[in-house]
Design a protein around this motif. Structure first.
Motif, PDB file in Angstrom:
ATOM      1  N   UNK A 131     -10.813  39.496 112.334  1.00  0.00           N
ATOM      2  CA  UNK A 131      -9.411  39.790 112.624  1.00  0.00           C
ATOM      3  C   UNK A 131      -8.571  39.820 111.355  1.00  0.00           C
ATOM      4  N   UNK A 132      -8.745  38.804 110.518  1.00  0.00           N
ATOM      5  CA  UNK A 132      -7.937  38.685 109.303  1.00  0.00           C
ATOM      6  C   UNK A 132      -8.209  39.834 108.342  1.00  0.00           C
ATOM      7  N   UNK A 133      -9.484  40.200 108.189  1.00  0.00           N
ATOM      8  CA  UNK A 133      -9.828  41.261 107.238  1.00  0.00           C
ATOM      9  C   UNK A 133      -9.301  42.613 107.701  1.00  0.00           C
ATOM     10  N   UNK A 134      -9.418  42.899 108.995  1.00  0.00           N
ATOM     11  CA  UNK A 134      -8.900  44.176 109.493  1.00  0.00           C
ATOM     12  C   UNK A 134      -7.387  44.224 109.355  1.00  0.00           C
ATOM     13  N   UNK A 135      -6.703  43.118 109.661  1.00  0.00           N
ATOM     14  CA  UNK A 135      -5.239  43.069 109.493  1.00  0.00           C
ATOM     15  C   UNK A 135      -4.864  43.282 108.032  1.00  0.00           C
ATOM     16  N   UNK A 136      -5.660  42.694 107.132  1.00  0.00           N
ATOM     17  CA  UNK A 136      -5.375  42.841 105.693  1.00  0.00           C
ATOM     18  C   UNK A 136      -5.547  44.284 105.259  1.00  0.00           C
ATOM     19  N   UNK A 137      -6.599  44.941 105.736  1.00  0.00           N
ATOM     20  CA  UNK A 137      -6.845  46.335 105.353  1.00  0.00           C
ATOM     21  C   UNK A 137      -5.742  47.262 105.872  1.00  0.00           C
ATOM     22  N   UNK A 138      -5.173  46.913 107.021  1.00  0.00           N
ATOM     23  CA  UNK A 138      -4.160  47.772 107.629  1.00  0.00           C
ATOM     24  C   UNK A 138      -2.751  47.395 107.194  1.00  0.00           C
ATOM     25  N   UNK A 139      -2.621  46.316 106.425  1.00  0.00           N
ATOM     26  CA  UNK A 139      -1.308  45.769 106.085  1.00  0.00           C
ATOM     27  C   UNK A 139      -0.521  45.487 107.370  1.00  0.00           C
ATOM     28  N   UNK A 140      -1.230  44.954 108.356  1.00  0.00           N
ATOM     29  CA  UNK A 140      -0.661  44.680 109.669  1.00  0.00           C
ATOM     30  C   UNK A 140      -0.546  43.174 109.881  1.00  0.00           C
ATOM     31  N   UNK A 141       0.137  42.797 110.930  1.00  0.00           N
ATOM     32  CA  UNK A 141       0.226  41.387 111.282  1.00  0.00           C
ATOM     33  C   UNK A 141      -1.067  40.965 111.973  1.00  0.00           C
ATOM     34  N   UNK A 142      -1.611  39.823 111.576  1.00  0.00           N
ATOM     35  CA  UNK A 142      -2.818  39.304 112.203  1.00  0.00           C
ATOM     36  C   UNK A 142      -2.521  38.035 112.989  1.00  0.00           C
ATOM     37  N   UNK A 143      -3.048  37.953 114.203  1.00  0.00           N
ATOM     38  CA  UNK A 143      -2.851  36.767 115.042  1.00  0.00           C
ATOM     39  C   UNK A 143      -4.213  36.200 115.406  1.00  0.00           C
ATOM     40  N   UNK A 144      -4.497  35.006 114.898  1.00  0.00           N
ATOM     41  CA  UNK A 144      -5.757  34.339 115.186  1.00  0.00           C
ATOM     42  C   UNK A 144      -5.588  33.335 116.325  1.00  0.00           C
ATOM     43  N   UNK A 145      -6.661  33.131 117.074  1.00  0.00           N
ATOM     44  CA  UNK A 145      -6.690  32.086 118.098  1.00  0.00           C
ATOM     45  C   UNK A 145      -7.283  30.842 117.473  1.00  0.00           C
ATOM     46  N   UNK A 146      -6.464  29.828 117.286  1.00  0.00           N
ATOM     47  CA  UNK A 146      -6.931  28.604 116.632  1.00  0.00           C
ATOM     48  C   UNK A 146      -7.486  27.635 117.671  1.00  0.00           C
ATOM     49  N   UNK A 147      -8.620  28.039 118.223  1.00  0.00           N
ATOM     50  CA  UNK A 147      -9.341  27.226 119.197  1.00  0.00           C
ATOM     51  C   UNK A 147     -10.812  27.592 119.083  1.00  0.00           C
ATOM     52  N   UNK A 148     -11.720  26.672 119.401  1.00  0.00           N
ATOM     53  CA  UNK A 148     -13.150  26.996 119.346  1.00  0.00           C
ATOM     54  C   UNK A 148     -13.517  28.046 120.392  1.00  0.00           C
ATOM     55  N   UNK A 149     -14.557  28.801 120.104  1.00  0.00           N
ATOM     56  CA  UNK A 149     -15.049  29.768 121.078  1.00  0.00           C
ATOM     57  C   UNK A 149     -15.616  29.068 122.304  1.00  0.00           C
ATOM     58  N   UNK A 150     -16.378  27.989 122.059  1.00  0.00           N
ATOM     59  CA  UNK A 150     -17.024  27.278 123.159  1.00  0.00           C
ATOM     60  C   UNK A 150     -16.696  25.788 123.048  1.00  0.00           C
ATOM     61  N   UNK A 151     -16.216  25.216 124.130  1.00  0.00           N
ATOM     62  CA  UNK A 151     -15.885  23.792 124.178  1.00  0.00           C
ATOM     63  C   UNK A 151     -17.070  22.993 124.716  1.00  0.00           C
ATOM     64  N   UNK A 152     -17.026  21.691 124.534  1.00  0.00           N
ATOM     65  CA  UNK A 152     -18.138  20.836 124.943  1.00  0.00           C
ATOM     66  C   UNK A 152     -18.183  20.596 126.441  1.00  0.00           C
ATOM     67  N   UNK A 153     -17.071  20.838 127.140  1.00  0.00           N
ATOM     68  CA  UNK A 153     -17.052  20.635 128.588  1.00  0.00           C
ATOM     69  C   UNK A 153     -16.135  21.659 129.237  1.00  0.00           C
ATOM     70  N   UNK A 154     -16.401  21.927 130.510  1.00  0.00           N
ATOM     71  CA  UNK A 154     -15.565  22.851 131.264  1.00  0.00           C
ATOM     72  C   UNK A 154     -14.146  22.315 131.417  1.00  0.00           C
ATOM     73  N   UNK A 155     -14.018  21.003 131.615  1.00  0.00           N
ATOM     74  CA  UNK A 155     -12.702  20.394 131.779  1.00  0.00           C
ATOM     75  C   UNK A 155     -11.867  20.579 130.535  1.00  0.00           C
ATOM     76  N   UNK A 156     -12.466  20.323 129.381  1.00  0.00           N
ATOM     77  CA  UNK A 156     -11.741  20.457 128.124  1.00  0.00           C
ATOM     78  C   UNK A 156     -11.326  21.915 127.890  1.00  0.00           C
ATOM     79  N   UNK A 157     -12.210  22.846 128.221  1.00  0.00           N
ATOM     80  CA  UNK A 157     -11.889  24.268 128.051  1.00  0.00           C
ATOM     81  C   UNK A 157     -10.728  24.671 128.962  1.00  0.00           C
ATOM     82  N   UNK A 158     -10.746  24.198 130.195  1.00  0.00           N
ATOM     83  CA  UNK A 158      -9.667  24.520 131.132  1.00  0.00           C
ATOM     84  C   UNK A 158      -8.337  23.964 130.648  1.00  0.00           C
TER      85      UNK A 158
END
Length: 306
Positions: free
Chosen positions: A147-174
């Motif tokens: 995401x960051x590299x493509x935004x940099x190449x386009x001189x565009x705004x980049x928005x990252x999701x600051x969360x893990x892809x996979x959590x250790x439990x379903x409850x925590x993910x919810x």
């Protein structure tokens, strides 16, 4: 030009109908058709191998109901499809972006290579958003890197999701998905006009196994239960629908219905091993624009015609 000729001569559409379908003026259609006649493109008996690939692309569009298909040839001696495909994909990607667009980007080797060869552009007003949560620092081709590299190449705004892809439990993910910031980011994905991604496999050396989200044994079990591929970190079945499984419930990723709501869903697939995952993704309506090799295109024709 090839598409205009295909629609006019093979489908019998009028010039105004071709113009409407391609979103261009009728004058442009007339110009393209004249150039097609002058260059011999519409003369099938003298068509080149390049036109054969264009014909395959148009046939795939018709058969699969896709908006656009691009074929990377494999029969030219100087051509390496693995190196040409990211360049073609980057060019197509830039062509599809319009002023003010919101663009969703996934992760993986294919997307990272596209980002790496993407030319620099000045696209103020464009926003590039991450389609899924992130992976641990040692892992290559992370979602935030793509995401960051493509935004940099386009001189565009980049928005990252600051969360893990996979959590250790379903409850925590919810609970994390319910956090206002994460909830807003995931909900906004449906507002994207364009998405760029590939589809992952379910082999023992797949991305989800390499990053530790699933063990090889767990992935094999998911395969036995019907998993066919991976989209934005989530397992899909043979019809391109999300698997009802603990892994998906532990994921921080865009809902697949949100991805399907994106008008231009650009999928790029290089490896022949990803054929079955690609078939599943197409069945699930997860691609509208597709870039594949000629051999992959032929396999798709055979599969969907049978």
């Amino acid at each position: 030009m090839h598409k205009a000729a295909w629609l006019y001569y093979m489908h019998g559409l009028r010039q105004d109908e071709v113009a409407k379908q391609l979103d261009i003026s009728r004058a442009s259609v007339a110009l393209y058709l004249r150039r097609a006649r002058e260059s011999g493109i519409v003369n099938i008996t003298t068509s080149t191998s390049l036109f054969q690939h264009e014909t395959l692309a148009r046939e795939l569009e018709d058969l699969l109901g896709l908006k656009s298909v691009w074929i990377v040839p494999e029969d030219r001696q100087a051509l390496d499809p693995a190196s040409e495909m990211p360049v073609l994909a980057a060019t197509v990607f830039l062509d599809l972006i319009e002023k003010g667009d919101r663009v969703g980007v996934a992760w993986g080797r294919t997307v990272y290579h596209i980002a790496d060869v993407m030319p620099f552009a000045d696209l103020h007003g464009v926003t590039v958003v991450q389609l899924c949560g992130n992976l641990g620092a040692p892992y290559d081709y992370r979602p935030d890197q793509c995401t960051t590299e493509i935004a940099r190449r386009l001189n565009a705004e980049g928005i990252n999701i600051y969360a893990p892809l996979v959590l250790s439990s379903e409850r925590l993910a919810a609970e994390l998905r319910a956090e206002p910031v994460i909830q807003e980011q995931l909900a906004s994905i449906a507002d994207c006009q364009l998405a760029l991604y590939s589809v992952g496999g379910i082999e023992d050396d797949s991305h989800l196994v390499k990053c530790g989200a699933l063990s090889a044994a767990e992935m094999q079990e998911m395969g036995r239960l019907g998993a066919a591929g991976v989209i934005a970190g989530q397992l899909i079945d043979g019809d391109g629908q999300p698997m009802d499984c603990a892994h998906n419930r532990r994921c921080i990723s865009a809902d697949l219905s949100s991805i399907r709501a994106i008008p231009k869903r650009m999928m790029v697939v290089q490896e022949e091993s990803k054929f079955e995952p690609l078939v599943a993704a197409i069945r699930g309506g997860l691609a509208s624009h597709l870039i594949v090799t000629a051999s992959m295109g032929q396999r798709l024709m055979q599969r969907f015609q049978s």
